[in-house]
Design a protein around this motif. Structure first.
Motif, PDB file in Angstrom:
ATOM      1  N   ASP A  10     -48.693  28.341  40.313  1.00 53.31           N
ATOM      2  CA  ASP A  10     -47.473  28.888  39.717  1.00 53.31           C
ATOM      3  C   ASP A  10     -47.764  29.721  38.473  1.00 53.31           C
ATOM      4  N   THR A  11     -48.994  30.232  38.374  1.00 56.08           N
ATOM      5  CA  THR A  11     -49.392  31.003  37.204  1.00 56.08           C
ATOM      6  C   THR A  11     -49.859  32.400  37.620  1.00 56.08           C
ATOM      7  N   THR A  13     -51.533  35.907  36.006  1.00 56.36           N
ATOM      8  CA  THR A  13     -52.218  36.446  34.838  1.00 56.36           C
ATOM      9  C   THR A  13     -52.491  37.930  35.041  1.00 56.36           C
ATOM     10  N   THR A  41     -50.271  35.715  30.433  1.00 59.15           N
ATOM     11  CA  THR A  41     -50.113  34.709  31.483  1.00 59.15           C
ATOM     12  C   THR A  41     -48.658  34.286  31.536  1.00 59.15           C
ATOM     13  N   ASN A  43     -45.995  31.613  33.480  1.00 59.58           N
ATOM     14  CA  ASN A  43     -45.799  30.452  34.343  1.00 59.58           C
ATOM     15  C   ASN A  43     -44.491  30.633  35.090  1.00 59.58           C
TER      16      ASN A  43
END
Length: 81
Positions: A10-11, A13, A41, A43
């Motif tokens: 769920d990240t 970048t 980044t 979330n």
């Protein structure tokens, strides 16, 4: 611009490098962003399907599209006797 996009669960970048436009035929009256490496980044509320991610950079705009990961569903397993 040099950009790299990565997705893990769920990240998301985004990393890259900003270049100076000095010496080019650009009229800069004010510059608020620094030159050099950066990384951001984000979330997300749900996991992402990494195979569904697409990104397009056009006219100074980065457009990223992605789908939620399919939830793991409970499966009924028949028991042989």
């Amino acid at each position: 611009a040099k950009l790299e996009l990565s997705v893990l669960n769920d990240t998301v970048t985004l990393a890259g490098e900003r270049f100076s436009h000095e010496g080019q035929d650009a009229h800069v009256y004010r510059r608020e962003r620094a030159v050099g490496d950066f990384s951001r980044t984000v979330n997300l509320p749900d996991a992402v399907d990494p195979d569904s991610v697409t990104a397009e950079y056009k006219d100074g705009l980065l457009r990223v599209s992605m789908n939620k990961a399919k939830e793991a569903k409970a499966r009924q397993i028949p028991i042989k006797s």
